[in-house]
Design a protein around this motif. Structure first.
Motif, PDB file in Angstrom:
ATOM      1  N   HIS A  37     -82.823 -31.119   2.743  1.00 42.18           N
ATOM      2  CA  HIS A  37     -83.155 -31.790   4.002  1.00 42.18           C
ATOM      3  C   HIS A  37     -84.674 -31.814   4.268  1.00 42.18           C
ATOM      4  O   HIS A  37     -85.153 -31.339   5.309  1.00 42.18           O
ATOM      5  N   SER A  95     -89.445 -23.225  13.863  1.00 33.70           N
ATOM      6  CA  SER A  95     -88.588 -24.357  13.477  1.00 33.70           C
ATOM      7  C   SER A  95     -89.128 -25.650  14.081  1.00 33.70           C
ATOM      8  O   SER A  95     -90.020 -25.623  14.947  1.00 33.70           O
ATOM      9  N   GLY A  96     -88.528 -26.761  13.672  1.00 35.99           N
ATOM     10  CA  GLY A  96     -88.961 -28.060  14.170  1.00 35.99           C
ATOM     11  C   GLY A  96     -88.638 -28.259  15.644  1.00 35.99           C
ATOM     12  O   GLY A  96     -89.450 -28.783  16.415  1.00 35.99           O
ATOM     13  N   ALA A  97     -87.436 -27.854  16.040  1.00 35.94           N
ATOM     14  CA  ALA A  97     -87.042 -28.003  17.447  1.00 35.94           C
ATOM     15  C   ALA A  97     -87.994 -27.200  18.335  1.00 35.94           C
ATOM     16  O   ALA A  97     -88.456 -27.685  19.377  1.00 35.94           O
ATOM     17  N   ASN A 100     -91.319 -28.972  18.735  1.00 30.63           N
ATOM     18  CA  ASN A 100     -91.275 -30.062  19.721  1.00 30.63           C
ATOM     19  C   ASN A 100     -91.097 -29.534  21.138  1.00 30.63           C
ATOM     20  O   ASN A 100     -91.679 -30.071  22.093  1.00 30.63           O
ATOM     21  N   PHE A 123     -84.824 -38.424  16.714  1.00 28.70           N
ATOM     22  CA  PHE A 123     -84.266 -37.066  16.616  1.00 28.70           C
ATOM     23  C   PHE A 123     -85.424 -36.079  16.712  1.00 28.70           C
ATOM     24  O   PHE A 123     -86.359 -36.125  15.926  1.00 28.70           O
ATOM     25  N   HIS A 124     -85.341 -35.173  17.704  1.00 29.11           N
ATOM     26  CA  HIS A 124     -86.438 -34.208  17.872  1.00 29.11           C
ATOM     27  C   HIS A 124     -85.978 -32.761  17.860  1.00 29.11           C
ATOM     28  O   HIS A 124     -86.782 -31.862  18.101  1.00 29.11           O
ATOM     29  N   GLY A 125     -84.670 -32.516  17.633  1.00 28.09           N
ATOM     30  CA  GLY A 125     -84.209 -31.133  17.530  1.00 28.09           C
ATOM     31  C   GLY A 125     -83.119 -30.828  18.534  1.00 28.09           C
ATOM     32  O   GLY A 125     -82.705 -31.691  19.313  1.00 28.09           O
ATOM     33  N   GLU A 177     -91.644 -40.159  16.086  1.00 30.77           N
ATOM     34  CA  GLU A 177     -91.732 -39.865  14.654  1.00 30.77           C
ATOM     35  C   GLU A 177     -92.475 -41.019  13.973  1.00 30.77           C
ATOM     36  O   GLU A 177     -92.217 -42.183  14.298  1.00 30.77           O
ATOM     37  N   VAL A 182     -83.616 -38.838  10.733  1.00 33.64           N
ATOM     38  CA  VAL A 182     -82.187 -38.846  11.073  1.00 33.64           C
ATOM     39  C   VAL A 182     -81.765 -40.250  11.523  1.00 33.64           C
ATOM     40  O   VAL A 182     -80.653 -40.710  11.257  1.00 33.64           O
ATOM     41  N   ASP A 210     -94.265 -36.419  16.251  1.00 34.78           N
ATOM     42  CA  ASP A 210     -93.285 -35.536  15.607  1.00 34.78           C
ATOM     43  C   ASP A 210     -93.385 -35.739  14.099  1.00 34.78           C
ATOM     44  O   ASP A 210     -92.981 -36.772  13.564  1.00 34.78           O
ATOM     45  N   VAL A 212     -92.215 -33.387  11.919  1.00 36.65           N
ATOM     46  CA  VAL A 212     -91.359 -32.345  11.339  1.00 36.65           C
ATOM     47  C   VAL A 212     -90.776 -32.804  10.003  1.00 36.65           C
ATOM     48  O   VAL A 212     -90.777 -32.059   9.023  1.00 36.65           O
ATOM     49  N   GLN A 213     -90.292 -34.049   9.961  1.00 33.14           N
ATOM     50  CA  GLN A 213     -89.696 -34.548   8.718  1.00 33.14           C
ATOM     51  C   GLN A 213     -90.668 -35.433   7.928  1.00 33.14           C
ATOM     52  O   GLN A 213     -90.729 -35.372   6.714  1.00 33.14           O
ATOM     53  N   LYS A 239     -90.199 -27.933   8.566  1.00 31.69           N
ATOM     54  CA  LYS A 239     -89.652 -28.275   7.233  1.00 31.69           C
ATOM     55  C   LYS A 239     -90.552 -27.907   6.033  1.00 31.69           C
ATOM     56  O   LYS A 239     -90.515 -26.776   5.583  1.00 31.69           O
TER      57      LYS A 239
HETATM   58  C1  LIG Z   1     -88.048 -35.484  13.173  1.00 33.14           C
HETATM   59  C2  LIG Z   1     -87.406 -34.149  13.407  1.00 33.14           C
HETATM   60  N1  LIG Z   1     -87.811 -33.400  14.452  1.00 33.14           N
HETATM   61  C3  LIG Z   1     -87.274 -32.195  14.701  1.00 33.14           C
HETATM   62  C4  LIG Z   1     -86.282 -31.672  13.897  1.00 33.14           C
HETATM   63  C5  LIG Z   1     -85.692 -30.330  14.201  1.00 33.14           C
HETATM   64  O1  LIG Z   1     -86.094 -29.390  13.247  1.00 33.14           O
HETATM   65  P1  LIG Z   1     -85.303 -28.009  13.074  1.00 33.14           P
HETATM   66  O2  LIG Z   1     -83.969 -28.330  12.499  1.00 33.14           O
HETATM   67  O3  LIG Z   1     -86.180 -27.210  12.158  1.00 33.14           O
HETATM   68  O4  LIG Z   1     -85.204 -27.392  14.421  1.00 33.14           O
HETATM   69  C6  LIG Z   1     -85.829 -32.414  12.792  1.00 33.14           C
HETATM   70  C7  LIG Z   1     -84.742 -31.901  11.929  1.00 33.14           C
HETATM   71  O5  LIG Z   1     -84.133 -32.579  11.147  1.00 33.14           O
HETATM   72  C8  LIG Z   1     -86.407 -33.686  12.550  1.00 33.14           C
HETATM   73  O6  LIG Z   1     -85.992 -34.440  11.518  1.00 33.14           O
END
Ligand SMILES: Cc1ncc(COP(=O)(O)O)c(C=O)c1O
Length: 391
Positions: A37, A95-97, A100, A123-125, A177, A182, A210, A212-213, A239
């Motif tokens: 992922h 973590s990503g969540a 954010n 998608f932000h978590g 993003e 997602v 964002d 994260v991905q 990530k």
């Molecule tokens: C763009 C984006 N932001 C935030 C997240 C959340 O990250 P995490 O699963 O590490 O909390 C994800 C997870 O897939 C993501 O793709």
């Protein structure tokens, strides 16, 4: 005790991994075009990364943020340099969540406003504000429902202009993003990102990128938003940052001033996480992985486009998506079980490729051969079935 059943899972037990490959408990080898992922950036079990973590583990794994942790500054220096944001400030989390969540909270502390603009399919978590800004009502618990978040159509410049025109003085932040993951590998247009920058500056709102991905070099630039030639106020990341070691963070513009206790964390920025994250940046630099992601990714996109039956091939670097029609609905499953290749997906019909940034052209060719074979097989099977039903 049973495990809380929150995911449909493949019945495969991965016990070993190296580079772009993983092995199951029966010794079967799989090519990993999914990167766990989008997490595996410098390749599974990279030697330098393992050594850095092992060496650190022997010294100290954790102490609280009540003391100085020089590894955090070392990481901030490296990250500032690699991302071209040397004047930004780093806050570390896990973590990503969480990244954010802290970005949104910080934005609100900064301008004392409440309205967050997010976009369709974002998608932000899964934490409280991050999930409220995620465009999927099925994962938003009643307690997380809030009128503070408004969803506008992605890449729709008119809608964004109109919203700011009417409510601009209430907008706290815009979170976007650079490439929706997602949501199905949907690329934010440069002009859309430039407009967000312009409006945020004009109205005193905070631009949260964002990443994260789509960040950490995956697209060939450190942040995919860099393609638009703009600077966000806050970049969130996770990530690829730790190559599998849980670490996240936000990179914060010098315009946003910290105050003691406005943010905080127990585990964020611990010694082990910093060692892992520093190792990632060292390997990225030494092996020129952003360039590799750009080159191998461009090659993959160009070759996938030649395969009849696959539609809307899109993405940047090693963040790639394409649509599969109904006849090809078994493609992902067959790639995994017949060809031993992991890929990702985005519902309802997108295959997502998020391999390690170390992916070689040979591995890309191996994937392309399997993809071509399986697409032809599925289309032929479908054709035969429709001929026999016509007889
Ligand atoms: C763009 C984006 N932001 C935030 C997240 C959340 O990250 P995490 O699963 O590490 O909390 C994800 C997870 O897939 C993501 O793709």
């Amino acid at each position: 005790m049973t495990l809380f059943d929150v995911y449909p899972i493949n019945n495969i037990n991965i016990v070993k991994a190296h580079g772009s490959y993983v092995w199951d408990d029966k010794g079967v080898e799989y090519l990993d075009m999914y990167g766990g992922h989008a997490v595996i950036s410098i390749g599974h079990t990279n030697e330098h990364w393992v050594k850095r973590i092992e060496d650190q583990l022997e010294k100290i794994a954790f102490y609280s943020n009540s003391v100085k942790i020089p590894l955090q500054q070392e990481l901030a220096d490296k990250l500032g340099k690699t991302s071209g944001k040397e004047n930004y400030q780093l806050f570390l989390c896990n973590s990503g969540a969480e990244a954010n969540e802290n970005a949104l909270k910080l934005a609100s502390f900064h301008n004392a406003r409440k309205k967050i603009i997010a976009f369709s399919k974002a998608f932000h978590g899964r934490t409280s504000l991050a999930v409220s800004a995620t465009d999927n009502p099925s994962i938003i618990a009643p307690v997380n429902e809030t009128e503070n978040v408004v969803f506008l159509p992605f890449n729709d410049e008119e809608a964004l202009k109109n919203y700011f025109k009417k409510n601009g003085d209430q907008v706290c932040a815009v979170i976007v993003e650079g490439i929706q993951g997602v949501g199905g590998i949907r690329v934010a247009s440069s002009s859309f990102l430039q407009l967000i920058r312009k409006l945020c500056t004009e109205y005193g709102a905070v631009f949260i990128a964002d990443s994260v991905q789509c960040g950490y070099g995956r697209t060939g630039k450190f942040y995919s938003h860099d393609y638009a030639g703009i600077e966000a106020d806050i970049y969130s990341m996770a990530k690829g940052m730790g190559n599998g070691f849980p670490v996240g963070g936000i990179s914060i513009s010098p315009e946003i001033a910290p105050k003691h206790f406005m943010l905080g964390t127990t585990f964020g920025g611990n010694h082990l996480a910093c060692a892992a994250a520093i190792a990632v940046l060292e390997v990225m630099e030494k092996e020129d992985l952003m360039k590799n992601a750009e080159e191998v990714g461009t090659y993959l996109i160009q070759e996938i486009k030649k395969i009849d039956g696959l539609k809307n091939v899109r993405g940047k670097g090693l963040m790639i998506g394409f649509d599969v029609s109904d006849e090809l609905k078994d493609l992902k499953k067959n790639l995994l079980y017949k060809h031993k290749i992991f890929t990702g997906e985005a519902k309802p019909n997108v295959i997502r490729l998020l391999p390690s940034l170390t992916l070689t052209k040979n591995d890309a060719d191996k994937f392309l051969t399997a993809l071509q074979q399986e697409v032809s097989f599925l289309l032929r099977t479908k054709e035969r079935a429709s001929q026999s039903s016509a007889v």
